[in-house]
Design a protein around this motif. Sequence first.
Motif, short mmCIF file in Angstrom:
data_model
loop_
_atom_site.label_atom_id
_atom_site.label_comp_id
_atom_site.label_asym_id
_atom_site.label_seq_id
_atom_site.Cartn_x
_atom_site.Cartn_y
_atom_site.Cartn_z
N ASN A 29 0.80 -1.22 0.00
CA ASN A 29 0.00 0.00 0.00
C ASN A 29 0.84 1.27 0.00
O ASN A 29 0.32 2.35 -0.31
CB ASN A 29 -0.95 0.00 1.19
N TYR A 30 2.13 1.16 0.34
CA TYR A 30 2.99 2.34 0.24
C TYR A 30 3.05 2.87 -1.20
O TYR A 30 3.30 4.06 -1.41
CB TYR A 30 4.41 2.01 0.71
N ALA A 31 2.84 2.01 -2.16
CA ALA A 31 2.96 2.44 -3.56
C ALA A 31 2.01 3.56 -3.92
O ALA A 31 2.32 4.39 -4.78
CB ALA A 31 2.74 1.24 -4.49
N THR A 32 0.84 3.58 -3.30
CA THR A 32 -0.17 4.58 -3.66
C THR A 32 -0.09 5.84 -2.80
O THR A 32 -0.86 6.76 -3.01
CB THR A 32 -1.58 3.97 -3.53
N MET A 33 0.84 5.88 -1.87
CA MET A 33 0.98 7.05 -0.99
C MET A 33 1.96 8.05 -1.59
O MET A 33 2.64 7.76 -2.58
CB MET A 33 1.39 6.58 0.40
N ARG A 88 -5.87 -0.14 -7.63
CA ARG A 88 -5.24 1.14 -7.34
C ARG A 88 -3.71 0.99 -7.29
O ARG A 88 -2.98 1.86 -7.79
CB ARG A 88 -5.76 1.69 -6.01
N ILE A 89 -3.25 -0.11 -6.73
CA ILE A 89 -1.81 -0.35 -6.64
C ILE A 89 -1.22 -0.53 -8.03
O ILE A 89 -0.23 0.11 -8.41
CB ILE A 89 -1.53 -1.57 -5.76
N PHE A 90 -1.83 -1.41 -8.84
CA PHE A 90 -1.28 -1.69 -10.16
C PHE A 90 -1.46 -0.51 -11.11
O PHE A 90 -0.61 -0.27 -11.98
CB PHE A 90 -1.92 -2.96 -10.73
N VAL A 96 -6.34 -8.86 -17.40
CA VAL A 96 -6.29 -8.87 -18.86
C VAL A 96 -7.31 -7.88 -19.42
O VAL A 96 -7.02 -7.12 -20.36
CB VAL A 96 -6.54 -10.29 -19.41
N ASP A 97 -8.51 -7.86 -18.84
CA ASP A 97 -9.53 -6.91 -19.29
C ASP A 97 -9.10 -5.47 -19.02
O ASP A 97 -9.37 -4.58 -19.83
CB ASP A 97 -10.86 -7.19 -18.59
N ARG A 98 -8.43 -5.24 -17.89
CA ARG A 98 -8.12 -3.88 -17.48
C ARG A 98 -6.85 -3.33 -18.14
O ARG A 98 -6.81 -2.16 -18.54
CB ARG A 98 -7.94 -3.83 -15.96
N TYR A 99 -5.82 -4.16 -18.29
CA TYR A 99 -4.52 -3.68 -18.76
C TYR A 99 -4.16 -4.18 -20.16
O TYR A 99 -3.20 -3.68 -20.76
CB TYR A 99 -3.42 -4.08 -17.77
N GLY A 100 -4.89 -5.16 -20.65
CA GLY A 100 -4.61 -5.68 -21.98
C GLY A 100 -3.79 -6.96 -21.94
O GLY A 100 -2.90 -7.13 -21.11
#
Length: 593
Positions: free
Chosen positions: A77-81, A141-143, A208-212
């Motif tokens: 979760n640090y990634a989104t801060m 949110r992280i990805f 796959v649907d979200r990022y391809g």
Amino acid sequence: MVGDDIVRIVFAAAGAGDDSMMRLVMIGAAAVAILAPARADPTHAADAFPVVVEVDAGRPERPVEPVWRFFGADEPNYATMKDGRTTLATLGKLAPDHVYFRTHNLFTSGDGTPALKWGSTGIYAEDASGRPVYNWTVIDRIFDTYRARGVKPYVELGFMPEAMSTKPVPYQHDWRPGSGALRTGWAYPPRDYGRWEELIYQWVRHCVDRYGREDVASWYFQTWNEANLPQYYWGGTREPFFRLHDAAVRGVRRALPGARVGGPDNAGAGDDFLSAFMAHVQAAGTPTDFLSFHAKGQPLLVEDATGGHVRMGLNTHLKAADHEFTAISANPAFRDKPIVIGESDPEGCAACQGPANAYRNGTMYSSYTAASFPRLLALADRHRLNLTGILSWAFEFEDQAPFAGFRQLTSNGIDLPVMNMFKMFARMNGRYVPAVSDHQVALDTVMTNGVRGAADVGSIASLDGNTLTVLVWHYHDDDLPGPKAAVRLRLHRLPRAFAKGAVLTHYRVDADHSNSFAAWRAMGSPLAPTNEQRVTLLKAAELATMDAEPRQLTAHGGDARLAFALPRQGVSLLVISPASRTAGRRKGANGRQ
């Protein structure tokens, strides 16, 4: 000139194809320098010791593999801060869409509130009837944060959602440095392997649907973390882990048949876990596109008259890697697989502080990184293996005191010296060329004894088109003062394009350059830096050059000689290019957005 750096350039009249000036004898794949005795340079300090580094730009070898571009952390979760986003942006700009990030706790139950060695996404729950309830909100949110900054996931499939765990209570650990239990409900096998597989299938299909399809196919997928350490990360034996892994791979490949899957990301504990894993997946027919394991050093505090100093354990680090390389090379079915060292660090706990970890904020960490990466590559080459990644388990710790002593790349959004090491690595491209230092400690000596006697002044070099890049480090295991290295860098068979002129850009990480920690201490180690102080720290954190501008050189082809002083724990990156190709070279060196 800046500081005590003195560079003298002498281009010989000999043509670039003249071999007479290149005094190297090749024995097997190694270059051994045959050098005349070096004489002290009067421009250097009296206590400096002479070093000669020979580089043959006329012998391009294998392509440079950007093994450095893998990073990771316990806390997803640090990634989104705020500081996580900034740190990811810095990493992503070093090699956009080619940097990978691995994290624990992607499947851990919770609301996304981070803590040391903890994080969560709440990806899976069950309703009152026991039916699965999937929630992609937090993990999306992280990805999304990764992908928006040019970083791709190295997906660790774990840990166990609370509703699936065979021992769910207590679920969240109460670990803190020095006390508490780490292995709680998140670490246990699932009560239903079919539901585990289905969770992974549904989530990968969503990705796959979200990022391809093409983007997700470029990610890495592996199961769990260090399942050979039951006291920490896995509350079961090998057989349940192998079953967990097989089900995970089935789930990934059902959703995306072309996904890149591997593992097992075991700890380099000197056991036979990796051998057993290879035997299992071979017998079970479980697809395996890459192999991954971990290797760590072991610093310690050495008592001395000053109260003690840190001594690094580079030999322990290399021995751990060599043990796993030996296991892979012994299995013909796997010795050609790509290998990622899924955690490769000076020690084993990024969130732990203490006297033995006092190396982290300064140039001991950056010089250790410079000295260790080429040797890990050399070990893989010795075993004839394909090492494609060395993952540094270092990121940032949000909202902690400045320079708090964690193993991290940034502190409060300010790059540490070690981050500048990766900025240097990112500038090495093309193909390796032979670089031989008469003060580089032999690989076997380092594995046996570490670097405890003479200092290790080593070098690697690459040629990308007509740009020659030379990395020189000055390393010692003991975090103590020592004399500078008076480096004489002899460049041979430079490309003919240099006859029209050349430019030298000399990057440096040391006590006085690219060093936010030194700048922070110089201002009195403020606990809460002011806005003005923060501006100063951000400036000090940038990858610095030894000269205000790149130096214009007169070149006539042939050979070149440079001399400069390199302090202990210092690292230099010298970039030499034809004058016509260097405009704007210094722009963007720090990878920050």
